[in-house]
Design a protein around this motif. Sequence first.
Motif, short mmCIF file in Angstrom:
data_model
loop_
_atom_site.label_atom_id
_atom_site.label_comp_id
_atom_site.label_asym_id
_atom_site.label_seq_id
_atom_site.Cartn_x
_atom_site.Cartn_y
_atom_site.Cartn_z
N THR A 159 -34.07 -24.00 18.75
CA THR A 159 -33.31 -22.78 18.61
C THR A 159 -32.95 -22.27 20.00
OG1 THR A 159 -34.60 -22.23 16.64
CG2 THR A 159 -33.31 -20.45 17.64
N PRO A 160 -31.65 -22.10 20.29
CA PRO A 160 -31.26 -21.59 21.61
C PRO A 160 -31.77 -20.17 21.80
CG PRO A 160 -29.36 -22.47 20.42
CD PRO A 160 -30.50 -22.44 19.47
N ARG A 161 -32.33 -19.89 22.97
CA ARG A 161 -32.83 -18.56 23.31
C ARG A 161 -31.80 -17.81 24.15
NH1 ARG A 161 -36.37 -17.27 19.89
NH2 ARG A 161 -36.99 -15.65 21.30
N LEU A 162 -30.55 -18.26 24.08
CA LEU A 162 -29.45 -17.64 24.81
C LEU A 162 -28.48 -17.05 23.80
CD1 LEU A 162 -27.77 -17.18 27.44
CD2 LEU A 162 -26.74 -19.42 27.00
N GLN A 163 -28.08 -15.81 24.05
CA GLN A 163 -27.12 -15.15 23.18
C GLN A 163 -25.80 -15.02 23.94
OE1 GLN A 163 -29.22 -11.58 22.29
NE2 GLN A 163 -30.77 -12.63 21.08
N ASP A 164 -25.09 -16.14 24.02
CA ASP A 164 -23.81 -16.20 24.72
C ASP A 164 -22.92 -17.18 23.97
OD1 ASP A 164 -21.66 -16.39 26.42
OD2 ASP A 164 -22.82 -16.88 28.20
N ASP A 165 -21.91 -16.66 23.27
CA ASP A 165 -21.05 -17.51 22.45
C ASP A 165 -20.20 -18.48 23.26
OD1 ASP A 165 -22.02 -16.31 20.18
OD2 ASP A 165 -20.42 -14.80 20.10
N SER A 166 -20.00 -18.22 24.54
CA SER A 166 -19.21 -19.15 25.34
C SER A 166 -19.99 -20.43 25.65
CB SER A 166 -18.75 -18.48 26.64
OG SER A 166 -19.87 -18.17 27.46
N VAL A 167 -21.32 -20.38 25.63
CA VAL A 167 -22.15 -21.56 25.87
C VAL A 167 -22.69 -22.10 24.55
CG1 VAL A 167 -24.19 -22.45 27.04
CG2 VAL A 167 -22.78 -20.75 28.17
N VAL A 168 -23.30 -21.23 23.77
CA VAL A 168 -23.90 -21.63 22.49
C VAL A 168 -22.81 -21.53 21.42
CG1 VAL A 168 -25.74 -21.22 20.84
CG2 VAL A 168 -26.14 -20.81 23.26
N ASN A 169 -21.97 -22.55 21.35
CA ASN A 169 -20.88 -22.58 20.38
C ASN A 169 -21.16 -23.66 19.33
OD1 ASN A 169 -20.35 -24.99 21.76
ND2 ASN A 169 -18.84 -24.00 23.08
N GLN A 170 -20.19 -23.93 18.47
CA GLN A 170 -20.38 -24.91 17.39
C GLN A 170 -20.64 -26.32 17.93
OE1 GLN A 170 -20.75 -24.39 14.19
NE2 GLN A 170 -20.51 -22.19 14.50
N LYS A 171 -19.97 -26.69 18.99
CA LYS A 171 -20.16 -28.02 19.59
C LYS A 171 -21.58 -28.16 20.14
CE LYS A 171 -17.66 -31.15 22.62
NZ LYS A 171 -16.55 -31.29 23.55
N PHE A 172 -22.06 -27.13 20.81
CA PHE A 172 -23.42 -27.12 21.36
C PHE A 172 -24.44 -27.25 20.23
CE2 PHE A 172 -27.31 -24.98 22.65
CZ PHE A 172 -27.53 -25.44 23.94
N LEU A 173 -24.28 -26.46 19.18
CA LEU A 173 -25.22 -26.47 18.06
C LEU A 173 -25.18 -27.80 17.30
CD1 LEU A 173 -24.69 -22.84 16.74
CD2 LEU A 173 -26.64 -23.72 18.05
N ALA A 174 -24.00 -28.40 17.21
CA ALA A 174 -23.89 -29.69 16.53
C ALA A 174 -24.65 -30.77 17.29
CB ALA A 174 -22.42 -30.08 16.40
N LYS A 175 -24.57 -30.74 18.61
CA LYS A 175 -25.30 -31.73 19.40
C LYS A 175 -26.81 -31.50 19.30
CE LYS A 175 -24.79 -34.51 23.39
NZ LYS A 175 -23.93 -34.84 24.49
N LEU A 176 -27.24 -30.25 19.27
CA LEU A 176 -28.66 -29.95 19.07
C LEU A 176 -29.14 -30.47 17.72
CD1 LEU A 176 -29.45 -26.30 20.22
CD2 LEU A 176 -30.17 -28.42 21.27
N GLY A 177 -28.32 -30.29 16.69
CA GLY A 177 -28.69 -30.72 15.35
C GLY A 177 -28.75 -32.23 15.20
N SER A 178 -28.04 -32.96 16.05
CA SER A 178 -28.04 -34.42 15.94
C SER A 178 -29.14 -35.06 16.76
CB SER A 178 -26.68 -34.97 16.38
OG SER A 178 -26.50 -34.75 17.78
N TRP A 179 -29.99 -34.26 17.38
CA TRP A 179 -31.08 -34.80 18.21
C TRP A 179 -32.08 -35.54 17.34
CZ3 TRP A 179 -36.40 -34.08 18.33
CH2 TRP A 179 -37.05 -34.58 19.44
N GLN A 180 -32.56 -36.69 17.88
CA GLN A 180 -33.61 -37.44 17.20
C GLN A 180 -34.76 -37.63 18.15
OE1 GLN A 180 -32.12 -41.13 15.77
NE2 GLN A 180 -31.05 -40.20 14.06
N ASP A 181 -35.97 -37.60 17.61
CA ASP A 181 -37.17 -37.81 18.41
C ASP A 181 -37.15 -39.24 18.95
OD1 ASP A 181 -39.66 -37.93 19.53
OD2 ASP A 181 -40.74 -37.30 17.74
#
Length: 160
Positions: free
Chosen positions: A87-109
């Motif tokens: 979960t991003p601990r940054l509240q900035d829509d210019s950095v934490v956007n849909q592309k950023f969240l999609a890449k976080l969601g595709s992370w694998q251990d």
Amino acid sequence: MFITVLHGEHKADIFNVRCKVRLLLDCIKSRCGYEEEGEIELADETGQIKNLILNQHRCAAELLGERETYVLLSVARGENSSKIEFTPRLQDDSVVNQKFLAKLGSWQDPKAPSPRVKSRKTHHKKSTLDIPAVDGLRNHSPHGSRTRTPMTSPRQSRRL
């Protein structure tokens, strides 16, 4: 050698990365006010996770780029510990956007087996460039024909 960590509402702090990852993560948690919240991780501005949790005994400078900017993430583990949620601990829509969240969601251990990783394991042979020898040159290099030295004396080479 330092990095910038983005967190909170448009906050940024600078940290020295010439230390062990464990020490860096503890310092980030302390200075950014996330001491009691469990584990943290960093991701670059594109959402690429840096896997600091898995490399806590390494030097942070080996894993993080000098003068780079990273986003602070909180880590939540699932019931069986193989499912990890960031979960991003940054509240900035210019950095934490849909592309950023999609890449976080595709992370694998990286510890978990993945069919894509298995199929990529190929053995690459080191390719060498084979340049044919030219008359008057002799190869003295153990690396094949990369380096050649002339067989002529210095006086003869001046005449050429």
